[in-house]
Design a protein around this motif. Structure first.
Motif, PDB file in Angstrom:
ATOM      1  N   LEU A  70     -72.523  61.873 -63.128  1.00 12.21           N
ATOM      2  CA  LEU A  70     -71.528  62.126 -62.485  1.00 12.21           C
ATOM      3  C   LEU A  70     -72.629  63.193 -61.039  1.00 12.21           C
ATOM      4  O   LEU A  70     -71.714  62.980 -60.675  1.00 12.21           O
ATOM      5  N   ASP A  71     -73.142  63.496 -62.022  1.00 11.76           N
ATOM      6  CA  ASP A  71     -73.911  64.782 -60.907  1.00 11.76           C
ATOM      7  C   ASP A  71     -74.197  63.506 -59.730  1.00 11.76           C
ATOM      8  O   ASP A  71     -75.226  64.453 -58.762  1.00 11.76           O
ATOM      9  N   LEU A  72     -75.486  62.664 -60.230  1.00 11.63           N
ATOM     10  CA  LEU A  72     -75.465  61.903 -59.830  1.00 11.63           C
ATOM     11  C   LEU A  72     -74.873  61.459 -58.688  1.00 11.63           C
ATOM     12  O   LEU A  72     -75.284  61.064 -57.291  1.00 11.63           O
ATOM     13  N   TYR A  73     -73.799  60.566 -59.001  1.00 15.42           N
ATOM     14  CA  TYR A  73     -72.736  60.020 -57.897  1.00 15.42           C
ATOM     15  C   TYR A  73     -72.086  61.313 -56.869  1.00 15.42           C
ATOM     16  O   TYR A  73     -72.081  60.670 -55.482  1.00 15.42           O
ATOM     17  N   LEU A  74     -72.364  62.504 -57.325  1.00 18.93           N
ATOM     18  CA  LEU A  74     -71.875  63.487 -56.652  1.00 18.93           C
ATOM     19  C   LEU A  74     -72.744  64.011 -55.465  1.00 18.93           C
ATOM     20  O   LEU A  74     -72.735  63.644 -54.315  1.00 18.93           O
ATOM     21  N   MET A  75     -74.066  64.305 -56.061  1.00 14.44           N
ATOM     22  CA  MET A  75     -75.220  63.832 -54.758  1.00 14.44           C
ATOM     23  C   MET A  75     -75.189  62.743 -53.909  1.00 14.44           C
ATOM     24  O   MET A  75     -75.692  63.113 -52.542  1.00 14.44           O
TER      25      MET A  75
ATOM     26  N   TRP B 130     -75.405  64.327 -39.862  1.00 15.46           N
ATOM     27  CA  TRP B 130     -75.211  65.603 -39.215  1.00 15.46           C
ATOM     28  C   TRP B 130     -76.874  65.886 -39.567  1.00 15.46           C
ATOM     29  O   TRP B 130     -77.082  66.948 -38.953  1.00 15.46           O
ATOM     30  N   LEU B 131     -77.311  65.783 -39.979  1.00 14.65           N
ATOM     31  CA  LEU B 131     -78.848  65.466 -39.671  1.00 14.65           C
ATOM     32  C   LEU B 131     -79.741  65.659 -38.615  1.00 14.65           C
ATOM     33  O   LEU B 131     -80.006  64.177 -37.961  1.00 14.65           O
ATOM     34  N   PRO B 132     -80.962  66.481 -38.245  1.00 17.65           N
ATOM     35  CA  PRO B 132     -81.595  65.496 -37.596  1.00 17.65           C
ATOM     36  C   PRO B 132     -82.499  63.974 -36.849  1.00 17.65           C
ATOM     37  O   PRO B 132     -82.842  63.918 -38.079  1.00 17.65           O
ATOM     38  N   LEU B 133     -81.993  63.705 -35.925  1.00 11.57           N
ATOM     39  CA  LEU B 133     -82.420  62.064 -36.374  1.00 11.57           C
ATOM     40  C   LEU B 133     -82.929  61.166 -37.273  1.00 11.57           C
ATOM     41  O   LEU B 133     -81.889  61.206 -38.173  1.00 11.57           O
ATOM     42  N   ASN B 134     -83.714  61.494 -38.136  1.00 17.43           N
ATOM     43  CA  ASN B 134     -84.236  59.972 -39.159  1.00 17.43           C
ATOM     44  C   ASN B 134     -84.697  61.207 -40.085  1.00 17.43           C
ATOM     45  O   ASN B 134     -84.739  60.656 -41.687  1.00 17.43           O
ATOM     46  N   LEU B 135     -84.010  62.601 -39.765  1.00 20.62           N
ATOM     47  CA  LEU B 135     -84.241  63.648 -41.015  1.00 20.62           C
ATOM     48  C   LEU B 135     -83.780  63.176 -42.690  1.00 20.62           C
ATOM     49  O   LEU B 135     -84.102  62.997 -44.018  1.00 20.62           O
ATOM     50  N   GLY B 136     -82.483  62.384 -42.199  1.00 25.34           N
ATOM     51  CA  GLY B 136     -81.444  62.331 -43.902  1.00 25.34           C
ATOM     52  C   GLY B 136     -81.453  60.601 -43.663  1.00 25.34           C
ATOM     53  O   GLY B 136     -80.544  59.590 -44.694  1.00 25.34           O
ATOM     54  N   HIS B 137     -82.417  59.783 -42.637  1.00 27.84           N
ATOM     55  CA  HIS B 137     -82.327  58.500 -42.729  1.00 27.84           C
ATOM     56  C   HIS B 137     -82.302  57.854 -44.127  1.00 27.84           C
ATOM     57  O   HIS B 137     -81.813  56.871 -45.116  1.00 27.84           O
ATOM     58  N   ASP B 138     -82.811  59.039 -45.310  1.00 26.61           N
ATOM     59  CA  ASP B 138     -83.738  57.338 -46.579  1.00 26.61           C
ATOM     60  C   ASP B 138     -83.013  59.144 -47.609  1.00 26.61           C
ATOM     61  O   ASP B 138     -83.632  59.084 -48.747  1.00 26.61           O
ATOM     62  N   LEU B 139     -82.078  59.871 -47.160  1.00 28.91           N
ATOM     63  CA  LEU B 139     -81.784  60.977 -48.195  1.00 28.91           C
ATOM     64  C   LEU B 139     -81.207  60.071 -49.617  1.00 28.91           C
ATOM     65  O   LEU B 139     -80.672  60.819 -50.503  1.00 28.91           O
ATOM     66  N   THR B 140     -80.102  59.270 -49.362  1.00 34.98           N
ATOM     67  CA  THR B 140     -79.430  58.001 -49.992  1.00 34.98           C
ATOM     68  C   THR B 140     -80.403  57.724 -51.482  1.00 34.98           C
ATOM     69  O   THR B 140     -80.436  57.450 -52.208  1.00 34.98           O
ATOM     70  N   LEU B 141     -81.485  56.702 -50.186  1.00 33.13           N
ATOM     71  CA  LEU B 141     -82.373  55.957 -51.510  1.00 33.13           C
ATOM     72  C   LEU B 141     -82.863  57.309 -51.954  1.00 33.13           C
ATOM     73  O   LEU B 141     -83.949  57.042 -53.648  1.00 33.13           O
TER      74      LEU B 141
ATOM     75  N   TRP C 148     -72.859  60.983 -52.764  1.00 38.55           N
ATOM     76  CA  TRP C 148     -72.039  60.952 -52.107  1.00 38.55           C
ATOM     77  C   TRP C 148     -72.352  62.045 -51.179  1.00 38.55           C
ATOM     78  O   TRP C 148     -72.112  62.633 -49.464  1.00 38.55           O
ATOM     79  N   ALA C 149     -72.986  63.649 -51.452  1.00 34.79           N
ATOM     80  CA  ALA C 149     -72.848  64.431 -50.027  1.00 34.79           C
ATOM     81  C   ALA C 149     -74.074  63.990 -49.464  1.00 34.79           C
ATOM     82  O   ALA C 149     -73.664  64.567 -48.215  1.00 34.79           O
ATOM     83  N   ALA C 150     -74.953  62.742 -50.393  1.00 39.84           N
ATOM     84  CA  ALA C 150     -75.812  62.519 -49.565  1.00 39.84           C
ATOM     85  C   ALA C 150     -75.676  61.961 -47.829  1.00 39.84           C
ATOM     86  O   ALA C 150     -76.045  61.951 -47.254  1.00 39.84           O
ATOM     87  N   GLY C 151     -75.146  60.686 -48.157  1.00 40.00           N
ATOM     88  CA  GLY C 151     -75.061  59.688 -47.284  1.00 40.00           C
ATOM     89  C   GLY C 151     -73.742  60.577 -46.124  1.00 40.00           C
ATOM     90  O   GLY C 151     -73.456  60.311 -45.403  1.00 40.00           O
ATOM     91  N   TRP C 152     -73.012  61.523 -47.174  1.00 37.10           N
ATOM     92  CA  TRP C 152     -72.307  62.652 -45.854  1.00 37.10           C
ATOM     93  C   TRP C 152     -72.786  63.290 -45.009  1.00 37.10           C
ATOM     94  O   TRP C 152     -72.224  63.211 -43.972  1.00 37.10           O
ATOM     95  N   LEU C 153     -74.028  64.080 -45.402  1.00 36.90           N
ATOM     96  CA  LEU C 153     -74.830  65.078 -44.704  1.00 36.90           C
ATOM     97  C   LEU C 153     -74.998  63.783 -43.682  1.00 36.90           C
ATOM     98  O   LEU C 153     -75.813  64.752 -42.701  1.00 36.90           O
ATOM     99  N   SER C 154     -75.954  63.125 -43.524  1.00 35.90           N
ATOM    100  CA  SER C 154     -76.840  62.198 -43.373  1.00 35.90           C
ATOM    101  C   SER C 154     -76.847  61.742 -41.820  1.00 35.90           C
ATOM    102  O   SER C 154     -77.520  62.342 -41.106  1.00 35.90           O
TER     103      SER C 154
END
Length: 568
Positions: free
Chosen positions: A175-180, A190-201, A182-188
């Motif tokens: 459950l926590d990984l699912y929420l993390m 909003w992050l500068p350039l490619n900082l969030g490119h691989d956040l879900t990965l 989801w949050a990573a996909g939502w935040l990406s």
């Protein structure tokens, strides 16, 4: 080795983000309730900090707030405890009062019921506790994020640690990984350039490792692989695994009598030098990354101990990762390029490692790398530390298309954690003072064809030998008292006489005669640097030994070089 049957199905044992998402999309009430719980707890905490700030009570309440943060992470369970453990090794990011509380997350967590723990042991191993253990502690001696540990003696007399997994762990983590994720996909976005490119990965990589960590059979295999890698290293201790008393949720291993690396008083009282302990830990960490490629991804103070004889003991092998050979070589080259301020070559390594895409034009980025990392290195190798480099490097991500490959998130975490431990023992410790001599030695010895090619890339530029680079590497390698130049010279001579060394023979010839002169001054400086290590008798023995292992064809291969010299 025949391992016990694993009781989790193949579906359950491996992290599958799509499968987890599919499960929780049909149970939105579970997700919403968990999300509201997380938001509510942290919102109250942040509000408390703000109120302290507004009413000038921040100093008065700082220890109270630190305790609240630890309690929040504890209440939220294993996934958040893991985040707290990572932060507990970052004195550069976390205030001291918060740090002292977060450190407690390493092995001072609330245990679960003993009766339940013993029933899990009996269920997993198919025998009663009384028939397996001559003696077992009535309460756990340590409780961690995923399980708790009991001190016991087997009926056969061996002193052991018995680790029992927390109940319902898999459900909580999913459950926590699912929420993390989801949050990573939502935040990406909003992050500068490619900082969030691989956040879900990165979340997926963390999830994969977490699933591996809760399979104690996998942990036992990892421990044996790690022990095999360090079987000839007298500075590293790995506990034995007792497979008869091990299953997916219970692992029994040799008891380690050690000292926590954060307990500097006990370490000194045991007659151990803190810098020697640090060096042992750093070198063993570098060997994991650059030699074996199989590294401990969670080296927090609850997992590493100093032994009375000076060895370093690793006791938890749940979170490990494997590096490919080209990655190990590229990391070694990157360290050398960084220390020698070769920023063009360093940018090329970033492409090779995946921090920049292959189609990136690196030349506009090079001045930025030089500006940020050059400042971090300072005036000398001794002023460099990895903490500064990671912090400075993060600045580049705001303006340039850098990204952090998922696998490197674990590597960076491991390196920063090890440096955090070193700084706990000695706030003035500089990790590169230990690590660069090791890297230089690895390149100079060139055990593999790939590593020898890396050495050539480091020493030659545009077909010319960089004499200062060679002198610098030898000088730094010799600063390590364990480095013996003669075996390295022997390997070098064998390589020169081999078919593989044909290119290097030609390059050395050109280097000696470039600019229409013999480079006698450079040779004299090199000789002055190494002459104390090259006793005539030992040098003759090395040369003779090298010739014995080289074929007649190999020796004949250097004759054209001699003829070329005569014709110059």
């Amino acid at each position: 080795m025949v391992y016990p049957e694993q009781q989790l199905s193949e579906r359950q044992r491996y992290y599958n983000a799509k499968e987890i998402a599919q499960y929780y999309r049909s149970r939105p009430w579970v997700v919403i309730w968990r999300a509201l719980t997380i938001v509510w707890l942290f919102a109250r905490f942040v509000l408390g900090l703000k109120l302290d700030e507004w009413f000038n009570r921040a100093e008065l309440n700082k220890f109270k707030r630190a305790g609240q943060l630890r309690q929040i992470l504890t209440d939220l369970g294993p996934t958040f405890i893991k985040v707290g453990q990572a932060l507990s090794t970052r004195p550069d990011l976390v205030r001291k009062d918060f740090l002292e509380e977060l450190i407690k997350l390493q092995d001072q967590l609330p245990p679960f019921d003993n009766a339940l723990a013993f029933s899990i042991i009996e269920e997993e191993l198919g025998r009663t506790v009384a028939t397996m253990y001559r003696q077992i502690s009535p309460d756990p001696i340590a409780a961690a994020s995923l399980g708790q540990v009991y001190h016991a003696f087997l009926t056969t007399g061996e002193e052991v640690a018995v680790k029992v997994q927390r109940p319902n762990l898999l459900v909580s983590i999913k459950l926590d990984l699912y929420l993390m994720r989801w949050a990573a996909g939502w935040l990406s976005p909003w992050l500068p350039l490619n900082l969030g490119h691989d956040l879900t990965l990165i979340v997926d990589e963390f999830g994969t490792k977490l699933f591996e960590e809760i399979d104690y059979i996998n942990e036992g295999r990892n421990a044996e692989k790690f022990a095999k890698n360090f079987r000839d290293d007298p500075t590293v201790k790995v506990p034995l695994i007792y497979w008869q008393y091990t299953s997916t949720r219970v692992i029994t291993l040799e008891w380690i009598h050690g000292l926590k690396l954060t307990d500097t008083e006990r370490i000194r009282a045991a007659g151990l030098e803190t810098d020697a302990v640090i060096k042992t830990g750093v070198i063993s960490g570098l060997r994991q990354l650059l030699e074996h490629g199989f590294f401990h991804a969670d080296p927090h103070p609850g997992n590493l101990f100093a032994l009375a004889d000076g060895r370093m003991a690793y006791i938890d092998f749940g979170m490990m990762d494997q590096l490919a050979q080209p990655t190990k070589e590229a990391i070694a080259s990157a360290v050398v390029h960084l220390i020698n301020r070769d920023y063009v070559e360093l940018a090329a390594i970033f492409v090779e490692l995946g921090f920049l895409t292959p189609d990136t034009d690196i030349m506009p980025i090079v001045p930025a790398i030089e500006s940020v990392l050059g400042e971090a290195i300072g005036e000398s190798v001794g002023e460099f530390n990895f903490r500064t480099i990671t912090d400075k490097f993060s600045e580049l991500m705001y303006d340039y298309p850098f990204r952090v490959p998922a696998k490197f998130a674990l590597i960076i975490r491991s390196l920063v954690t090890q440096e955090g431990l070193a700084l706990t023992l000695n706030p003035n410790f500089k990790i590169v003072e230990v690590s660069y001599p090791y890297v230089a030695r690895r390149l100079l010895t060139g055990e593999s064809p790939e590593m020898r090619r890396r050495l050539i890339d480091v020493l030659f530029k545009n077909g010319k030998l960089r004499w200062d680079r060679l002198e610098n590497m030898i000088a730094i390698a010799r600063s390590d008292q364990q480095f013996d130049l003669l075996p390295t010279a022997q390997l070098g001579l064998q390589y020169l006489l081999s078919e593989e060394g044909k290119f290097l023979r030609r390059q050395l010839l050109l280097a000696l005669t470039e600019d229409d002169r013999l480079h006698t001054q450079e040779l004299q400086r090199l000789w002055d640097l190494v002459k104390d290590d090259l006793e005539p008798k030992r040098l003759f023995d090395v040369a003779l030994s090298s010739l014995r292992v080289v074929s007649t064809e190999g020796i004949a291969a250097i004759l054209p070089t001699a003829n070329t010299i005569n014709s110059l």
